[in-house]
Design an enzyme around this catalytic site. Structure first.
Site, PDB file in Angstrom:
ATOM      1  N   ASP A   1      -4.166   2.005  -0.581  1.00  0.00           N
ATOM      2  CA  ASP A   1      -2.728   2.119  -0.350  1.00  0.00           C
ATOM      3  C   ASP A   1      -2.034   3.250  -1.099  1.00  0.00           C
ATOM      4  O   ASP A   1      -0.832   3.466  -0.911  1.00  0.00           O
ATOM      5  CB  ASP A   1      -2.038   0.791  -0.710  1.00  0.00           C
ATOM      6  CG  ASP A   1      -2.280  -0.270   0.352  1.00  0.00           C
ATOM      7  OD1 ASP A   1      -2.312   0.098   1.538  1.00  0.00           O
ATOM      8  OD2 ASP A   1      -2.444  -1.452  -0.004  1.00  0.00           O
TER       9      ASP A   1
ATOM     10  N   ASP B   1      -4.024   0.370   9.199  1.00  0.00           N
ATOM     11  CA  ASP B   1      -2.989   0.860   8.281  1.00  0.00           C
ATOM     12  C   ASP B   1      -3.441   2.129   7.538  1.00  0.00           C
ATOM     13  O   ASP B   1      -2.634   2.960   7.145  1.00  0.00           O
ATOM     14  CB  ASP B   1      -2.648  -0.201   7.218  1.00  0.00           C
ATOM     15  CG  ASP B   1      -2.631  -1.628   7.729  1.00  0.00           C
ATOM     16  OD1 ASP B   1      -3.397  -1.933   8.658  1.00  0.00           O
ATOM     17  OD2 ASP B   1      -1.879  -2.448   7.183  1.00  0.00           O
TER      18      ASP B   1
HETATM   19  N1  GLY Z   1      -0.370  -2.442   4.955  1.00  0.00           N
HETATM   20  C1  GLY Z   1      -0.072  -3.807   5.045  1.00  0.00           C
HETATM   21  C2  GLY Z   1       0.900  -4.220   6.088  1.00  0.00           C
HETATM   22  O1  GLY Z   1       1.188  -3.532   7.033  1.00  0.00           O
HETATM   23  O2  GLY Z   1       1.384  -5.325   5.976  1.00  0.00           O
END
Ligand code: GLY
Length: 421
Positions: free
Chosen positions: A117, A182
């Site tokens: 992330d 993601d």
């Molecule tokens: N990256 C996590 C979400 O979209 O909740």
């Protein structure tokens, strides 16, 4: 006779030009009103207390209390990013100063390697800081962040490992090399690092990851799996499942949003038509979907509670019958469609722009936009974090606000005929 025709054609043209100019003025007024509202909510948010390490606005708790998170939460970069967009648009010095302060709180994250992330965290904060107030210190922090992200790249799978492990909703199986859609969003940081350093390594990893995602994560109908599990020893993609969607084969709306946005951005960085096609087809899936509500704000999953879609036994999706909307997915898609419309000619490009416009007007309406000082001082209501985890259901989420303000900022530039970047 001829003169009469000429006059009426000229009058018609003048009328059309006037209507068009009025329409543009109305859109500018709409953007301005929403950005000014966002500025007020951000100012109020800045006055709310933080507790210990919980300094970054995230959402609301179940009892309506403000929930802040540490700088290591995946959402930590969104509030600083929102401050950058809003202060840039409104030219508000206090908010710009706060954007800098909140961005600089994020510096320790540059060495974080615990998951993928860091792209979200550092590019939404420092990436925007560097764009609006360029600074070589910011370059260095972003490049170090990119190095941290690269530490998760596996040459055998050709992908960046998203999480260290993922326990399937179906039982006790735990996967040790999950990649989630993601992750496409984190690649922007790598393209930046290649441009700045002249080192192709970052870009090569980003392109490899995008290619594998296109092959293994995007389905034939251009929806996508949320999670793909890779065998790290052979590099093979073993299977697709979901973590935050309704079922493995369903279309989780925010996953679709990450895909549309991510492939559009990878096309911007590479000019490779394969990525453009993928972004367009994923966008078409959303724009033309018969299940998309009239206000263009998607349900949290396109297939929740439908025949042929079954959550894993451990998933809380089994217990939820309400078809919640997800403003965060819609806001992300609006921002992506605005960019994609600039790469897409003709009717299709116009449809992307029009859908983005409709999404923004819905989000800016009382149905989704909070009252001043309400909603924990977040801008938008009605987002969904994760129904399978029974977490953050029908709440404000900081990333909905980030992509809403980014989209408004982009829309303004587009209407002015200015480049988006
Ligand atoms: N990256 C996590 C979400 O979209 O909740």
């Amino acid at each position: 006779m001829r003169t009469k025709h000429f006059l009426s054609a000229t009058l018609a043209l003048c009328f059309c030009a006037k209507v068009y100019a009025q329409m543009i003025d109305n859109e500018h007024a709409f953007i301005k009103e929403n950005m000014e509202f966002a500025a007020k909510q951000c100012s109020l948010m800045l006055q709310t207390p933080s507790k210990g390490k919980a300094v970054m606005p995230h959402s609301l708790t179940r009892n309506g209390q403000q929930a802040k998170g540490s700088i290591y939460l995946w959402t930590a970069g969104f509030f600083p990013g929102t401050l950058w967009y809003v202060s840039e648009y409104t030219n508000n010095k206090d908010l710009r100063d706060s954007a800098r302060v909140y961005t600089e709180k994020m510096e320790p994250v540059k060495t974080f390697t615990g998951n993928h992330d860091i792209g979200f965290m550092m590019y939404c904060s420092y990436g925007n800081a560097n764009r609006f107030v360029p600074d070589s210190r910011y370059d260095d922090i972003l490049i170090e962040s990119a190095r941290s992200l690269c530490s998760r790249f596996n040459a055998t799978t050709g992908t960046i490992q998203s999480w260290n492990s993922f326990r399937s909703w179906h039982g006790d199986e735990t996967y040790d090399f999950p990649v989630i859609i993601d992750n496409m969003m984190n690649l922007e940081l790598l393209f930046f690092a290649s441009r700045k350093t002249g080192d192709r390594k970052f870009k090569d990893m980003a392109v490899s990851h995008a290619e594998k995602t296109m092959k293994n994560q995007v389905r034939n109908d251009y929806s996508c799996y949320h999670v793909v599990y890779y065998d790290k020893n052979t590099g093979k993609a073993i299977k697709g499942e979901t973590a935050q969607g309704y079922a493995d084969n369903s279309t989780w709306a925010r996953g679709q949003a990450w895909g549309i946005y991510g492939f559009t951005m990878v096309y911007r960085e590479t000019q490779d038509p394969r990525f453009l096609k993928t972004a367009q087809r994923m966008a078409d899936y959303y724009v033309n979907h018969p299940g998309l509500p009239a206000d263009k704000i998607t349900y949290w999953d396109f297939n929740a509670n439908q025949n042929g879609y079954t959550p894993g036994i451990r998933s809380n999706a089994n217990n939820v019958v309400t078809n919640y909307r997800d403003a965060s997915a819609a806001a992300t898609i609006a921002s992506a469609l605005l960019e994609l419309s600039t790469y897409t000619k003709g009717k299709k490009g116009k449809a992307y722009l029009e859908t983005a416009r409709q999404i923004l007007h819905s989000l800016g309406s009382p149905a989704y936009r909070a009252q001043e000082g309400a909603n924990g001082n977040f801008i938008l209501m009605h987002s969904v974090g994760s129904i399978p985890h029974n977490s953050e259901i029908d709440v404000p989420l900081t990333y909905a606000d980030y992509y809403f303000t980014e989209a408004l900022y982009r829309y303004d530039r587009l209407l002015n005929g200015q480049p988006l970047f």
